[in-house]
Write a protein that holds these residues in place. Sequence first.
Motif, PDB file in Angstrom:
ATOM      1  N   LEU A  12       0.837  -1.195   0.000  1.00  0.00           N
ATOM      2  CA  LEU A  12       0.000   0.000   0.000  1.00  0.00           C
ATOM      3  C   LEU A  12       0.872   1.245   0.000  1.00  0.00           C
ATOM      4  N   GLU A  13       0.307   2.313  -0.559  1.00  0.00           N
ATOM      5  CA  GLU A  13       1.017   3.580  -0.609  1.00  0.00           C
ATOM      6  C   GLU A  13       0.017   4.699  -0.398  1.00  0.00           C
ATOM      7  N   ALA A  14       0.378   5.648   0.450  1.00  0.00           N
ATOM      8  CA  ALA A  14      -0.420   6.854   0.653  1.00  0.00           C
ATOM      9  C   ALA A  14       0.415   8.032   0.188  1.00  0.00           C
ATOM     10  N   LEU A  15      -0.227   8.953  -0.514  1.00  0.00           N
ATOM     11  CA  LEU A  15       0.460  10.137  -1.023  1.00  0.00           C
ATOM     12  C   LEU A  15      -0.220  11.382  -0.488  1.00  0.00           C
ATOM     13  N   ASP A  54       0.807  -6.161  13.714  1.00  0.00           N
ATOM     14  CA  ASP A  54       0.841  -7.317  12.820  1.00  0.00           C
ATOM     15  C   ASP A  54       2.295  -7.649  12.507  1.00  0.00           C
ATOM     16  N   SER A  55       2.670  -8.889  12.750  1.00  0.00           N
ATOM     17  CA  SER A  55       4.076  -9.291  12.578  1.00  0.00           C
ATOM     18  C   SER A  55       4.532  -9.279  11.121  1.00  0.00           C
ATOM     19  N   THR A  56       3.597  -9.252  10.172  1.00  0.00           N
ATOM     20  CA  THR A  56       3.982  -9.241   8.759  1.00  0.00           C
ATOM     21  C   THR A  56       4.105  -7.824   8.196  1.00  0.00           C
ATOM     22  N   TYR A  57       3.789  -6.823   9.011  1.00  0.00           N
ATOM     23  CA  TYR A  57       3.869  -5.423   8.583  1.00  0.00           C
ATOM     24  C   TYR A  57       5.325  -5.011   8.385  1.00  0.00           C
ATOM     25  N   ALA A  58       5.562  -4.260   7.321  1.00  0.00           N
ATOM     26  CA  ALA A  58       6.881  -3.663   7.093  1.00  0.00           C
ATOM     27  C   ALA A  58       6.684  -2.335   6.388  1.00  0.00           C
ATOM     28  N   ARG A  59       7.448  -1.344   6.815  1.00  0.00           N
ATOM     29  CA  ARG A  59       7.393  -0.036   6.175  1.00  0.00           C
ATOM     30  C   ARG A  59       8.555   0.081   5.210  1.00  0.00           C
ATOM     31  N   TYR A  60       8.311   0.744   4.086  1.00  0.00           N
ATOM     32  CA  TYR A  60       9.349   1.026   3.108  1.00  0.00           C
ATOM     33  C   TYR A  60       9.652   2.510   3.162  1.00  0.00           C
ATOM     34  N   HIS A  66       6.391  13.000   1.520  1.00  0.00           N
ATOM     35  CA  HIS A  66       4.950  13.029   1.266  1.00  0.00           C
ATOM     36  C   HIS A  66       4.410  11.657   0.848  1.00  0.00           C
ATOM     37  N   LYS A  67       5.270  10.651   0.842  1.00  0.00           N
ATOM     38  CA  LYS A  67       4.884   9.302   0.425  1.00  0.00           C
ATOM     39  C   LYS A  67       5.101   8.342   1.593  1.00  0.00           C
ATOM     40  N   PHE A  68       4.098   7.495   1.865  1.00  0.00           N
ATOM     41  CA  PHE A  68       4.203   6.494   2.925  1.00  0.00           C
ATOM     42  C   PHE A  68       3.870   5.143   2.308  1.00  0.00           C
TER      43      PHE A  68
END
Length: 116
Positions: A12-15, A54-60, A66-68
């Motif tokens: 997923l990506e939020a802008l 959640d153990s499978t969550y990872a942030r990039y 401005h991008k998540f």
Amino acid sequence: PYYVNIDQNLFLEALLHSSDPNLELFLDTCVASPTPQNSTAVTYDIVRNGCVRDSTYARYYTSQRHKFQFKFNAFQFIQSNPSVYLQCEFVVCRAYDYSSRCHQGCINRPKRQANS
């Protein structure tokens, strides 16, 4: 709808659309539920109050504030319809305001004690 298999990575990506380059996004809360209504009866926390649940969550991480971007493994609620609905809440902060919510990270709020 977006169709994925169970345990498949869901990206997923939020802008943030703003002309101000000094704003950044922070994922405060992201919960899943088996219905599109804002139901609190059956939900699954992926992130709550900035804390990963959640153990499978990872942030990039990216150089663009401005991008998540993040991912987690797709799942299905037991004994329910095969759809999972996400509701995510983001906070917008000044990039270099180290007292802002974006820089506080995980906030574990203590549970209230019930009096007799």
